[in-house]
Design a protein around this motif. Structure first.
Motif, PDB file in Angstrom:
ATOM      1  N   ALA A   8       0.832  -1.546  -0.465  1.00 17.15           N
ATOM      2  CA  ALA A   8      -0.171  -0.086  -0.141  1.00 17.15           C
ATOM      3  C   ALA A   8       0.617   0.717   0.297  1.00 17.15           C
ATOM      4  N   ALA A   9       0.765   1.616  -1.115  1.00 15.30           N
ATOM      5  CA  ALA A   9       1.432   3.494  -1.165  1.00 15.30           C
ATOM      6  C   ALA A   9       1.047   4.659  -0.511  1.00 15.30           C
ATOM      7  N   ALA A  10       0.046   4.222   0.214  1.00 15.42           N
ATOM      8  CA  ALA A  10      -0.425   5.517   0.777  1.00 15.42           C
ATOM      9  C   ALA A  10      -0.019   5.485   2.554  1.00 15.42           C
ATOM     10  N   ALA A  11      -1.261   6.191   3.134  1.00 13.84           N
ATOM     11  CA  ALA A  11      -1.606   6.113   4.035  1.00 13.84           C
ATOM     12  C   ALA A  11      -2.208   5.285   4.579  1.00 13.84           C
ATOM     13  N   CYS A  12      -2.299   4.953   5.754  1.00 17.65           N
ATOM     14  CA  CYS A  12      -2.725   3.408   5.830  1.00 17.65           C
ATOM     15  C   CYS A  12      -4.425   3.370   6.387  1.00 17.65           C
ATOM     16  N   GLY A  13      -4.979   4.561   6.284  1.00 14.56           N
ATOM     17  CA  GLY A  13      -6.343   4.778   7.308  1.00 14.56           C
ATOM     18  C   GLY A  13      -6.797   3.953   8.296  1.00 14.56           C
ATOM     19  N   THR A  14      -7.427   2.873   8.212  1.00 13.00           N
ATOM     20  CA  THR A  14      -8.266   1.761   8.949  1.00 13.00           C
ATOM     21  C   THR A  14      -7.340   0.650   9.079  1.00 13.00           C
ATOM     22  N   LEU A  15      -7.426   0.310  10.438  1.00 14.29           N
ATOM     23  CA  LEU A  15      -6.687  -1.804  10.144  1.00 14.29           C
ATOM     24  C   LEU A  15      -7.406  -1.964  10.792  1.00 14.29           C
ATOM     25  N   ASN A  16      -7.917  -3.214  10.576  1.00 11.99           N
ATOM     26  CA  ASN A  16      -9.329  -3.548  11.427  1.00 11.99           C
ATOM     27  C   ASN A  16      -8.897  -5.493  11.554  1.00 11.99           C
ATOM     28  N   PHE A  17      -8.896  -5.649  13.007  1.00 11.06           N
ATOM     29  CA  PHE A  17      -8.180  -6.991  12.690  1.00 11.06           C
ATOM     30  C   PHE A  17      -9.490  -8.353  12.849  1.00 11.06           C
ATOM     31  N   THR A  18      -9.995  -9.691  11.978  1.00 16.67           N
ATOM     32  CA  THR A  18     -11.736  -9.719  12.192  1.00 16.67           C
ATOM     33  C   THR A  18     -10.674 -11.121  12.687  1.00 16.67           C
ATOM     34  N   ASN A  19     -11.851 -12.087  13.056  1.00 17.67           N
ATOM     35  CA  ASN A  19     -11.485 -13.515  13.173  1.00 17.67           C
ATOM     36  C   ASN A  19     -10.341 -13.887  14.014  1.00 17.67           C
ATOM     37  N   VAL A  20     -10.138 -13.180  15.060  1.00 18.75           N
ATOM     38  CA  VAL A  20      -9.145 -13.615  15.453  1.00 18.75           C
ATOM     39  C   VAL A  20      -9.594 -14.697  17.300  1.00 18.75           C
ATOM     40  N   ALA A  21      -8.329 -15.316  17.253  1.00 17.37           N
ATOM     41  CA  ALA A  21      -9.117 -16.019  18.388  1.00 17.37           C
ATOM     42  C   ALA A  21      -7.925 -16.151  19.463  1.00 17.37           C
ATOM     43  N   ALA A  22      -8.449 -16.316  20.372  1.00 16.48           N
ATOM     44  CA  ALA A  22      -8.351 -15.984  21.747  1.00 16.48           C
ATOM     45  C   ALA A  22      -6.557 -16.602  22.024  1.00 16.48           C
ATOM     46  N   GLY A  23      -5.070 -15.746  21.983  1.00 15.49           N
ATOM     47  CA  GLY A  23      -4.014 -16.716  22.436  1.00 15.49           C
ATOM     48  C   GLY A  23      -3.283 -16.142  21.071  1.00 15.49           C
ATOM     49  N   GLY A  24      -3.660 -15.808  19.922  1.00 18.16           N
ATOM     50  CA  GLY A  24      -3.328 -15.498  18.304  1.00 18.16           C
ATOM     51  C   GLY A  24      -2.537 -14.451  18.583  1.00 18.16           C
ATOM     52  N   SER A  25      -1.336 -14.074  17.797  1.00 15.52           N
ATOM     53  CA  SER A  25      -0.180 -13.182  17.661  1.00 15.52           C
ATOM     54  C   SER A  25       0.020 -13.094  16.017  1.00 15.52           C
ATOM     55  N   PHE A  26      -0.149 -11.643  15.565  1.00 20.60           N
ATOM     56  CA  PHE A  26      -0.490 -11.338  14.269  1.00 20.60           C
ATOM     57  C   PHE A  26       0.069 -10.681  14.243  1.00 20.60           C
ATOM     58  N   THR A  27       1.316 -10.420  12.934  1.00 19.81           N
ATOM     59  CA  THR A  27       2.081  -8.931  12.497  1.00 19.81           C
ATOM     60  C   THR A  27       1.277  -8.834  11.519  1.00 19.81           C
ATOM     61  N   VAL A  28       1.537  -6.759  11.009  1.00 19.20           N
ATOM     62  CA  VAL A  28       0.797  -6.385   9.889  1.00 19.20           C
ATOM     63  C   VAL A  28       2.126  -5.530   9.797  1.00 19.20           C
ATOM     64  N   THR A  29       3.250  -5.894   8.054  1.00 15.98           N
ATOM     65  CA  THR A  29       3.968  -5.142   7.564  1.00 15.98           C
ATOM     66  C   THR A  29       3.528  -4.219   6.790  1.00 15.98           C
ATOM     67  N   ILE A  30       3.891  -2.978   6.636  1.00 12.17           N
ATOM     68  CA  ILE A  30       3.341  -1.765   5.014  1.00 12.17           C
ATOM     69  C   ILE A  30       4.199  -1.637   5.386  1.00 12.17           C
ATOM     70  N   PRO A  31       5.113  -1.487   4.228  1.00 12.05           N
ATOM     71  CA  PRO A  31       6.299  -1.308   3.656  1.00 12.05           C
ATOM     72  C   PRO A  31       6.183  -0.178   2.838  1.00 12.05           C
ATOM     73  N   ASN A  32       5.091   0.450   2.281  1.00 16.15           N
ATOM     74  CA  ASN A  32       5.713   1.215   1.787  1.00 16.15           C
ATOM     75  C   ASN A  32       4.294   2.428   2.178  1.00 16.15           C
ATOM     76  N   ALA A  33       3.668   2.299   3.216  1.00 17.05           N
ATOM     77  CA  ALA A  33       2.621   3.467   3.974  1.00 17.05           C
ATOM     78  C   ALA A  33       3.368   5.108   4.210  1.00 17.05           C
ATOM     79  N   THR A  34       2.316   6.021   4.045  1.00 16.98           N
ATOM     80  CA  THR A  34       3.508   6.831   3.885  1.00 16.98           C
ATOM     81  C   THR A  34       3.129   7.659   5.858  1.00 16.98           C
ATOM     82  N   ALA A  35       1.826   7.181   6.079  1.00 20.12           N
ATOM     83  CA  ALA A  35       1.129   7.319   7.234  1.00 20.12           C
ATOM     84  C   ALA A  35       0.994   6.565   8.490  1.00 20.12           C
ATOM     85  N   THR A  36       1.398   6.285   9.333  1.00 26.86           N
ATOM     86  CA  THR A  36       0.478   4.799  10.963  1.00 26.86           C
ATOM     87  C   THR A  36      -1.012   4.937  10.366  1.00 26.86           C
TER      88      THR A  36
END
Length: 75
Positions: A1-29
């Motif tokens: 994504a070569a732009a600002a992130c906007g909304t990051l929505n985590f869905t269908n997550v299981a208790a005890g789960g860990s997640f990593t999201v990398t946005i390499p070309n974001a212009t803003a958090t």
């Protein structure tokens, strides 16, 4: 994504789960972090405002069944 992130929505997550999201070309958090479409139950670092200028960002989240704990590293 070569732009600002906007909304990051985590869905269908299981208790005890860990997640990593990398946005390499974001212009803003991401301005909004959500769990299943809601900001309720999401804990962000103190002072997180979203929209800060970056060249990329890595989000790490852990879900304990009640709260989604999110950290981030801008780069």
């Amino acid at each position: 994504a070569a732009a600002a992130c906007g909304t990051l929505n985590f869905t269908n997550v299981a208790a005890g789960g860990s997640f990593t999201v990398t946005i390499p070309n974001a212009t803003a958090t991401c301005t909004t972090i959500q769990l299943n479409g809601s900001g309720t139950g999401v804990k962000l670092p103190s002072g997180y405002s979203g929209g800060d200028a970056v060249s990329g960002v890595v989000y790490t989240a852990i879900y304990d069944g009640t709260t989604l704990w999110v950290s981030y590293v801008p780069f």
